[in-house]
Design a protein around this motif. Structure first.
Motif, short mmCIF file in Angstrom:
data_model
loop_
_atom_site.label_atom_id
_atom_site.label_comp_id
_atom_site.label_asym_id
_atom_site.label_seq_id
_atom_site.Cartn_x
_atom_site.Cartn_y
_atom_site.Cartn_z
N LEU A 180 0.83 -1.20 0.00
CA LEU A 180 0.00 0.00 0.00
C LEU A 180 0.87 1.25 0.00
O LEU A 180 1.93 1.26 0.63
N PRO A 181 0.42 2.32 -0.66
CA PRO A 181 1.13 3.59 -0.50
C PRO A 181 0.99 4.06 0.95
O PRO A 181 0.16 3.55 1.69
N SER A 182 1.83 5.00 1.34
CA SER A 182 1.76 5.47 2.74
C SER A 182 1.99 6.97 2.82
O SER A 182 2.52 7.58 1.89
N GLY A 183 1.56 7.53 3.94
CA GLY A 183 1.81 8.94 4.23
C GLY A 183 1.11 9.92 3.31
O GLY A 183 1.55 11.05 3.16
N LEU A 184 0.00 9.50 2.69
CA LEU A 184 -0.69 10.37 1.74
C LEU A 184 -1.47 11.47 2.47
O LEU A 184 -2.02 11.26 3.55
N SER A 185 -1.52 12.64 1.84
CA SER A 185 -2.43 13.67 2.37
C SER A 185 -3.40 14.11 1.27
O SER A 185 -4.12 15.09 1.42
N THR A 186 -3.38 13.38 0.17
CA THR A 186 -4.31 13.62 -0.94
C THR A 186 -5.50 12.65 -0.81
O THR A 186 -5.40 11.64 -0.13
N LEU B 75 7.61 -9.08 13.59
CA LEU B 75 7.70 -7.63 13.49
C LEU B 75 8.69 -7.16 14.55
O LEU B 75 8.50 -7.47 15.74
N PRO B 76 9.75 -6.44 14.16
CA PRO B 76 10.77 -6.10 15.16
C PRO B 76 10.35 -4.92 16.05
O PRO B 76 11.04 -3.91 16.13
N LEU B 77 9.21 -5.07 16.67
CA LEU B 77 8.69 -4.01 17.53
C LEU B 77 8.34 -4.56 18.90
O LEU B 77 7.64 -5.57 19.00
N THR B 78 8.88 -3.92 19.93
CA THR B 78 8.49 -4.24 21.30
C THR B 78 7.49 -3.20 21.75
O THR B 78 7.74 -2.00 21.65
N LEU B 79 6.34 -3.66 22.25
CA LEU B 79 5.30 -2.75 22.69
C LEU B 79 5.33 -2.65 24.21
O LEU B 79 5.14 -3.65 24.90
N VAL B 80 5.57 -1.45 24.71
CA VAL B 80 5.51 -1.20 26.15
C VAL B 80 4.22 -0.44 26.39
O VAL B 80 4.09 0.72 26.00
N LEU B 81 3.27 -1.10 27.02
CA LEU B 81 1.91 -0.58 27.08
C LEU B 81 1.47 -0.41 28.53
O LEU B 81 1.56 -1.35 29.32
N PRO B 179 6.31 14.51 13.99
CA PRO B 179 5.54 13.32 13.60
C PRO B 179 6.35 12.05 13.85
O PRO B 179 7.58 12.07 13.88
N LEU B 180 5.65 10.96 14.01
CA LEU B 180 6.30 9.66 14.18
C LEU B 180 7.00 9.26 12.89
O LEU B 180 6.51 9.55 11.80
N PRO B 181 8.13 8.57 13.00
CA PRO B 181 8.71 8.00 11.78
C PRO B 181 7.77 6.94 11.22
O PRO B 181 6.85 6.50 11.91
N SER B 182 8.00 6.57 9.97
CA SER B 182 7.09 5.58 9.36
C SER B 182 7.86 4.62 8.47
O SER B 182 8.98 4.89 8.04
N GLY B 183 7.24 3.47 8.21
CA GLY B 183 7.79 2.50 7.27
C GLY B 183 9.08 1.85 7.72
O GLY B 183 9.85 1.36 6.89
N LEU B 184 9.33 1.81 9.03
CA LEU B 184 10.59 1.24 9.51
C LEU B 184 10.58 -0.28 9.44
O LEU B 184 9.55 -0.92 9.62
N SER B 185 11.76 -0.85 9.16
CA SER B 185 11.86 -2.30 9.28
C SER B 185 13.01 -2.65 10.23
O SER B 185 13.40 -3.80 10.35
N THR B 186 13.51 -1.63 10.91
CA THR B 186 14.55 -1.82 11.93
C THR B 186 13.89 -1.85 13.31
O THR B 186 12.76 -1.40 13.47
N HIS B 233 1.57 2.43 11.20
CA HIS B 233 2.19 3.67 10.73
C HIS B 233 3.71 3.59 10.82
O HIS B 233 4.42 3.90 9.88
N ILE B 234 4.18 3.16 11.97
CA ILE B 234 5.62 3.19 12.23
C ILE B 234 6.35 2.11 11.43
O ILE B 234 7.43 2.35 10.89
N MET B 235 5.77 0.92 11.38
CA MET B 235 6.50 -0.23 10.86
C MET B 235 6.07 -0.60 9.44
O MET B 235 4.93 -0.39 9.04
N GLN B 236 6.99 -1.17 8.72
CA GLN B 236 6.68 -1.88 7.48
C GLN B 236 6.21 -3.27 7.91
O GLN B 236 7.00 -4.04 8.42
N LEU B 237 4.94 -3.58 7.70
CA LEU B 237 4.44 -4.87 8.18
C LEU B 237 4.90 -5.99 7.24
O LEU B 237 4.63 -5.93 6.05
N PRO B 238 5.61 -7.00 7.78
CA PRO B 238 6.13 -8.05 6.89
C PRO B 238 5.00 -9.01 6.46
O PRO B 238 4.00 -9.13 7.13
#
Lengths: 238, 238
Positions: A180-186, B75-81, B179-186, B233-238
């Motif tokens: 999917l595309p991401s970060g769109l504001s259109t 998904l290389p994300l640890t959730l602290v909730l 804004p939060l970073p996006s599309g991370l895979s790290t 938003h933050i991660m690239q979902l594998p």
């Protein structure tokens, strides 16, 4: 309830508003609001601003409220959603509204159980109530437009082309498609299928209308998980 | 249930597995599975592959299963909730698991009601069950690690630095932040506060540990909406 949402029928005069019932009880019980204190408020469809409690007779509360600044910008995303099961629908409407979506189409699909269209939960007043909760949650004032379309083909052939004109038409579909595309504001129109997915025929009809298939990773998400995930992935949330 | 998840105790021999109870009932009632037919399956913590129903005596079902391909990448994300209210916790665990999160820390916060820590819903077996549902939904086999930490400060001071080492430390916090970073895979460690947010003290402690504050738009989301939205938003979902 992060926002006291004021409706036209609450208005006494230019700046004086009166509420009772659910909202008043929340402000008493959860916020312990006392006369002279302020609470974030907004006029339905209008501006945000502080509301000052003037008096509370235990039944109704009177406020002084003047809108001072605009609500968050609408999210330019139209959600076309295969009608989910009633229990999930409530949550999804709250979620979609709190994310800033301003147009939601509930559409039939082959895999939508027929009984879902007959449930009392589909009454406009109940659906409206859920979207109000979404606005109160998000601190927003503008109600989404909600369309119920019980016939897939006439909607996709006759209404959807105009409804989605000049928007990017995206179809979230599990499978080996481009991301999917991401970060769109259109402007975007996003179609989300039922549990079990759109049928091949439905996908083909949507593709004919200009929708392109994309997937959000390999994992299959519940619809109520997919809606916030897709929205926050595709759009830049204002 | 998009995946029949097989557990060590279901194993009869190398390729023969036997199930009964909830999973068998689902396959009979919803899928109407008959001997000779296949269903997508996976071995807990292991490979995915088709399982062929060999026999069904109405109580237990026997399958032939061999794992043939790997589960989706973690998904290389640890959730602290911050510990959510019990009813929400169940949903959030299913959601977080279905999104591919493999480590979840449930943490205390000033605004978490003390009673939440005493609820029977916090029994490890019940939480485990919810995460199983998330795996079955997503078509995944690897159970998340779940940590319960009832004391905020010792956790943040003594455990979190090592736990979040070599990850990007992100704090989702409503307010005027970048804004939060996006599309991370790290690798990322994401801290999500309770309804009402972390206190100033808690934010400061997390910042000292290297977390940076970011917001996902102006609207305030419910925690159960925020978790899938933030993750996708933050991660690239594998």
């Amino acid at each position: 309830m992060n926002l006291l949402l004021l409706h036209p029928e609450d208005r006494l005069d230019d700046t004086r508003w009166q509420i009772s019932g659910r909202r008043a009880e929340h402000l008493r019980r959860v916020r312990a609001l006392l006369p002279g204190e302020q609470v974030p408020a907004g006029e339905c469809g209008g501006l945000l601003g502080p509301a000052t409690l003037l008096e509370d007779d235990g039944d109704s509360m009177q406020f002084d409220f003047r809108g001072t600044h605009p609500a968050p910008a609408p999210l330019p995303l139209t959600l076309v959603l295969a009608l989910p099961r009633p229990k999930m629908l409530k949550r999804i409407l709250i979620d979609a509204t709190s994310l800033g979506i301003k147009r939601i189409v509930l559409l039939n699909s082959h895999k939508v159980e027929k009984s879902f269209w007959k449930t009392p939960e589909l009454k406009q007043s109940l659906l409206h109530e859920k979207m109000l909760l979404g606005l109160e949650q998000a601190g927003d004032t503008l109600m989404p437009e909600l369309l119920l379309r019980q016939r897939f083909r006439p909607f996709v052939e006759d209404e959807l082309p105009a409804l989605s004109e000049q928007t990017q038409r995206l179809l979230a579909h599990p499978g080996d498609y481009s991301p999917l595309p991401s970060g769109l504001s259109t402007p975007v129109t996003l179609a989300v299928g039922p549990e079990g997915g759109w049928t091949g025929y439905e996908v083909a009809m949507l593709q004919q209308c200009g929708f392109t298939c994309h997937s959000l990773g390999q994992r299959i998400l519940r619809v109520e998980t997919a809606v916030p995930a897709l929205t926050a992935h595709i759009m830049q949330l204002p």
